[in-house]
Enzyme design. Structure first.
Site, short mmCIF file in Angstrom:
data_model
loop_
_atom_site.label_atom_id
_atom_site.label_comp_id
_atom_site.label_asym_id
_atom_site.label_seq_id
_atom_site.Cartn_x
_atom_site.Cartn_y
_atom_site.Cartn_z
N HIS A 210 53.70 31.49 39.64
CA HIS A 210 53.21 30.39 40.47
C HIS A 210 51.73 30.56 40.80
CE1 HIS A 210 57.28 28.71 41.20
NE2 HIS A 210 57.63 29.96 40.93
N LYS B 170 30.12 56.52 43.15
CA LYS B 170 30.04 57.64 44.10
C LYS B 170 28.60 58.07 44.31
CE LYS B 170 34.57 59.56 42.85
NZ LYS B 170 35.28 60.74 42.31
N GLU C 188 41.86 54.00 32.98
CA GLU C 188 40.96 55.14 33.12
C GLU C 188 40.93 55.99 31.86
OE1 GLU C 188 40.10 57.03 37.26
OE2 GLU C 188 41.58 58.32 36.27
#
Length: 445
Positions: free
Chosen positions: A305, A419, A284
């Site tokens: 793995h 948003k 961010e």
């Protein structure tokens, strides 16, 4: 006390040429004169936390511990990741299942909008003694606001409004916002998120300290570790002795060489959420203006793995930062077996941690041989003090690194995109124009 150590010997890059620039940007941080200066309150925060502030947090934590078997930490992003990182690193991995536990179990809500998760949480909490820590500067962030409305309703229905207000603590703005207004009107105990500290840098404010204290861990050691690292990375410490500056320089040197992805690796399951906190802090802060190192995390040896093949032989655009822990509090020895059907008797008498350390060393060597530059951060042990050091180390490093990259590390304009679309799709008042445009756009799909 020791400090965490930084090993850049396997990066394949020289960072010395970045020293003068890193020192210049570190001075801007310490002097409060760099980009994003309105959000530099975290820089001197560890050394400025007062005894009175710590006492207040501990007193509120004691009340919740006495009244609750479960405390729900409601928040998203920086409003919860730091606390969760500390708690999960320090607590017994099976704390929630222990009949002899002394502190409330910390649960989390508001970090997603999964209906199944919230529904199952509410069902679980029925007839349970629980409290809520609601962390939000505004009180209107969608995910935690939905969770708090649901949890508050359940709590009040179970214990009544008067008792509920004693089990709810708000951590929010000092004067404005929906949560501040609600806390004042309802009479909730509350703590302030400083105006000059952004969410992803807020772990050493009540945002992080209160949940950690409720879980029963030593917030004073956490703060002391951070304060010591503040001194170790201050602008009067030269580049050659300053671990945060050297880490920032190494990242930028590797980025300039085309290494666009940083993978933070740990070899301890307890450190998973430290990685999640780090991922937000760096992602961010630096991912803007079409720049920035992409941050990813792996939990090893588990992810060897799954991601191990890609890390070993995939596209060489990555570098790896490994967090090593030198000393374990536990001691578990591998026993001998007379049949030795699994062929493990060559390990008999060795500690499990020794095997883990050799897996770490073998992995680092293999990745370096495969062309992956390696940075190593060494913690003497995994405790509150060294986690405090680690947090501040990363915070100072990302500030300097962001400045070196040429961006403002203390804003996040890009998070508004989803948003705005979501609010338009949900027909939120005030978004009529956007809703109409969205409707037209959807018809074209």
């Amino acid at each position: 006390m020791e400090r965490i150590r930084l090993d850049l010997s396997k990066t394949g890059s020289s960072v010395a040429s970045y020293g003068e620039t890193a020192e210049k940007f570190n001075a801007l941080l310490d002097n409060g004169t760099g980009r994003g200066s309105d959000f530099l309150g975290w820089v001197h925060l560890p050394s400025s936390i007062t005894e009175e502030e710590l006492n207040a947090v501990e007193a509120a934590a004691t009340i919740l511990r006495e009244r609750c078997d479960y405390v729900i930490n409601v928040g998203i992003g920086g409003s919860y990741l730091g606390a969760r990182a500390v708690i999960e690193a320090l607590q017994n991995s099976f704390e929630a299942y222990r009949s002899d536990r002394e502190n409330p179990v910390i649960l989390y809500a508001g970090n997603n909008i999964g209906e199944d998760y919230l529904s199952e949480l509410l069902q679980f909490l029925r007839d349970k003694r629980f409290g809520i820590i609601y962390i939000s500067k505004s009180g209107t962030t969608t995910e935690p606001a939905i969770a708090f409305r649901l949890l508050k309703g359940l709590l009040e229905s179970q214990v009544g409004r008067e008792d509920a207000r004693e089990r709810i603590v708000a951590v929010t703005d000092s004067a404005k916002g929906a949560l501040r207004r609600m806390a004042d009107e309802e009479g909730y105990r509350s703590f302030v998120i400083p105006d000059n500290v952004g969410g992803r840098f807020s772990v050493l404010t009540p945002v992080g300290l209160l949940p950690v204290a409720v879980a029963g861990f030593d917030i004073r050691q956490l703060v002391r570790g951070a304060a010591d690292m503040q001194a170790m990375t201050a602008s009067d410490i030269p580049f050659s002795d300053n671990p945060a500056l050297r880490y920032a320089a190494a990242r930028n040197a590797l980025y300039a060489e085309g290494k666009k992805i940083e993978i933070l690796a740990n070899f301890h399951p307890k450190m998973h959420y430290i990685g999640e906190w780090w991922k937000q802090l760096f992602g961010e802060s630096e991912g803007k203006e079409e720049k920035g190192i992409f941050t990813a995390t792996v939990d090893l040896t588990t992810d060897l793995h799954s991601m191990g093949q890609w890390m070993q032989e995939g596209e060489r655009t990555i570098f790896e930062t490994v967090i090593s822990v030198e000393n374990q509090d536990t001691c578990l020895t591998i026993p001998s077996d007379s049949a030795d059907l699994d062929g493990l008797n060559f390990l008999a008498g060795k500690r499990v941690d020794e095997v883990n350390k050799m897996a770490e060393l073998g992995t680092r060597l293999a990745h370096v041989d495969g062309g992956v530059p390696n940075i190593r951060i060494i913690l003497p042990q995994l405790d509150a003090y060294y986690i405090g050091q680690l947090f501040y180390f990363f915070e100072k490093a990302v500030g300097v690194s962001g400045y070196m990259l040429g961006v403002n590390p203390f804003d996040q304009p890009g998070v508004e995109g989803y948003k705005n679309n979501m609010f338009a799709l949900l027909n939120k008042p005030g978004y009529e124009t956007e809703s109409a445009a969205m409707a037209g756009r959807l018809k074209e799909c």
